[in-house]
Design a protein around this motif. Sequence first.
Motif, PDB file in Angstrom:
ATOM      1  N   LEU A   1       0.827  -1.203   0.000  1.00  0.00           N
ATOM      2  CA  LEU A   1       0.000   0.000   0.000  1.00  0.00           C
ATOM      3  C   LEU A   1       0.863   1.255   0.000  1.00  0.00           C
ATOM      4  CD1 LEU A   1      -2.819   1.249   0.129  1.00  0.00           C
ATOM      5  CD2 LEU A   1      -2.710   1.059   2.626  1.00  0.00           C
TER       6      LEU A   1
ATOM      7  N   ARG B   1       0.958   3.972  -3.116  1.00  0.00           N
ATOM      8  CA  ARG B   1       0.493   5.343  -2.892  1.00  0.00           C
ATOM      9  C   ARG B   1       1.546   6.385  -3.267  1.00  0.00           C
ATOM     10  NH1 ARG B   1      -2.886   4.813   2.829  1.00  0.00           N
ATOM     11  NH2 ARG B   1      -4.914   4.402   1.863  1.00  0.00           N
ATOM     12  N   ARG B   2       2.814   5.996  -3.234  1.00  0.00           N
ATOM     13  CA  ARG B   2       3.850   6.956  -3.623  1.00  0.00           C
ATOM     14  C   ARG B   2       3.689   7.383  -5.082  1.00  0.00           C
ATOM     15  NH1 ARG B   2       7.176   4.070   0.145  1.00  0.00           N
ATOM     16  NH2 ARG B   2       7.804   2.529  -1.422  1.00  0.00           N
TER      17      ARG B   2
ATOM     18  N   PRO C   1      -1.731   8.177  -5.914  1.00  0.00           N
ATOM     19  CA  PRO C   1      -2.455   8.642  -4.718  1.00  0.00           C
ATOM     20  C   PRO C   1      -3.907   8.203  -4.683  1.00  0.00           C
ATOM     21  CG  PRO C   1      -1.881  10.479  -6.182  1.00  0.00           C
ATOM     22  CD  PRO C   1      -1.178   9.278  -6.713  1.00  0.00           C
TER      23      PRO C   1
ATOM     24  N   VAL D   1      -4.937   5.180  -4.954  1.00  0.00           N
ATOM     25  CA  VAL D   1      -5.045   3.855  -4.335  1.00  0.00           C
ATOM     26  C   VAL D   1      -5.494   4.020  -2.889  1.00  0.00           C
ATOM     27  CG1 VAL D   1      -3.768   1.818  -3.560  1.00  0.00           C
ATOM     28  CG2 VAL D   1      -3.368   2.734  -5.841  1.00  0.00           C
ATOM     29  N   GLU D   2      -6.639   3.444  -2.552  1.00  0.00           N
ATOM     30  CA  GLU D   2      -7.212   3.619  -1.219  1.00  0.00           C
ATOM     31  C   GLU D   2      -6.946   2.440  -0.291  1.00  0.00           C
ATOM     32  OE1 GLU D   2     -11.320   4.641  -1.385  1.00  0.00           O
ATOM     33  OE2 GLU D   2     -10.940   6.617  -2.277  1.00  0.00           O
TER      34      GLU D   2
END
Length: 465
Positions: A312, A316-317, A320, A322-323
Amino acid sequence: MSRTAPVRSLRAWLQRLSADGRLAVARPGIGLKHEAAAVANRLDGTRATLFPRPGGGEGTIVSGLVSSRAWMAEALGTTEDALVAHFTRAAADPMPWRELPGGPAQEVVHRHGIDLLKLLPVPTLNEHDSGPYISAGLMISRDAETGVQNVAILRCQISAPDRIGVLVLPRHTDSFYRKAEAAGRGLEVALVVGVDPACLLASQAIVPLGHDELEIAGTLTGAPLDVVRCLTNGVRVPAEAEIVIEGRLLPEVREPEGPFGEFPQYYGERAKRHVMQVDAVTHREAPIFHMIVGGGLEHLLLGAIPREATILAALRRSFPGVEDVHLSLGGVGRYHLYVKLRKTQDGEGKNVLLGAFAAHYDIKHAVVVDTDVDIHDPQEVEWAVATRFQADRDLVVVAEAQGSKLDPSARDGVGAKMGLDATVPVGAPPMKFKRIAVPGQAEMDLAAVIDPAADWRAAAGLTHG
């Protein structure tokens, strides 16, 4: 979902489980060879199991300590939906441990004439395992030059009264070992059995070399972990541990180890492995031996949760939107990844799939879905694939990629990766992918509208027949 206070010892966690019926106590004398594992598997995911005097000897075994996500979250003082985020924060902000002059882990000391199978109730688990295994031991190693430690759960076969065969994978323990071996010395280690859930989970953190996972355990519970120094080497171990086996991984020595039932629910093969020479055993009074049955829920979840946190953070890096991510149990907590994405442009799903494969080499099949899909429900993910995916348009296949060496369908860990983009196209008409819903369904108070005592015939007006 309410939070509870974190626990900081195995015994405190057993007391918590026992208080509300989540701990089953077996009759004394359950067999060490297969029988204890069979009972544990039957109760897997519903109750932990305590085995007093297994095999007719002294000692106690426990299994199934953290065989659900909800239990793990509770033990850490968080909630199930916040578990991965909680672990991510802990891994990023480790808390230095606190060294004590002594602790319960060293109440009883054995230095001479050590016979592990006489001292400890070590079980044989799956049918073709090569013998008794310590399956839930934290192998804590220490770099003699820097003093930096590493923690991992490695499979450990009792191969002689004071020798243990160890599967050392090419990761951090191996890095420390190679350095020690090149200097002509063994690697100082301690095999720690019977720790709190935070130490168990922290041991599986995927962090850079030089990070001591015991410090992550402290952050997970909100207080520095108390440690003590081993009696025969410089390794620091949890002070509240039940059992500590001190020793060295011998240089230039390899002996047969395996087969052993592994997390993919197949056997890891027999081969020549590293060897630990035992120098001392210390333990608490009436120690409790933790057993993890290979391929069970405890085994799978301990691997899945830290990997989810790592994947995760990596995704996300770059993405953004991606939850959340989830490693499914059907994919043995390693191989099948589901990703929840708030997509903003077409093609983004495929990029996320490629990022997922790069985030961890174990990922074999990945599915990206929209935010209206519950990635913790396999039926929901399958529904998204069934209604939002077309193989000629949304499939990504990467051939000849690095994967898990324990995947029996791969060629020594080399195989294919497959990604499925099951997200809705950005420009789709609003009603084309609109999910059906009945207004008020979620808020309905069933107790207010259902009469459990009613007779169906009378309610339907059937007065005859």
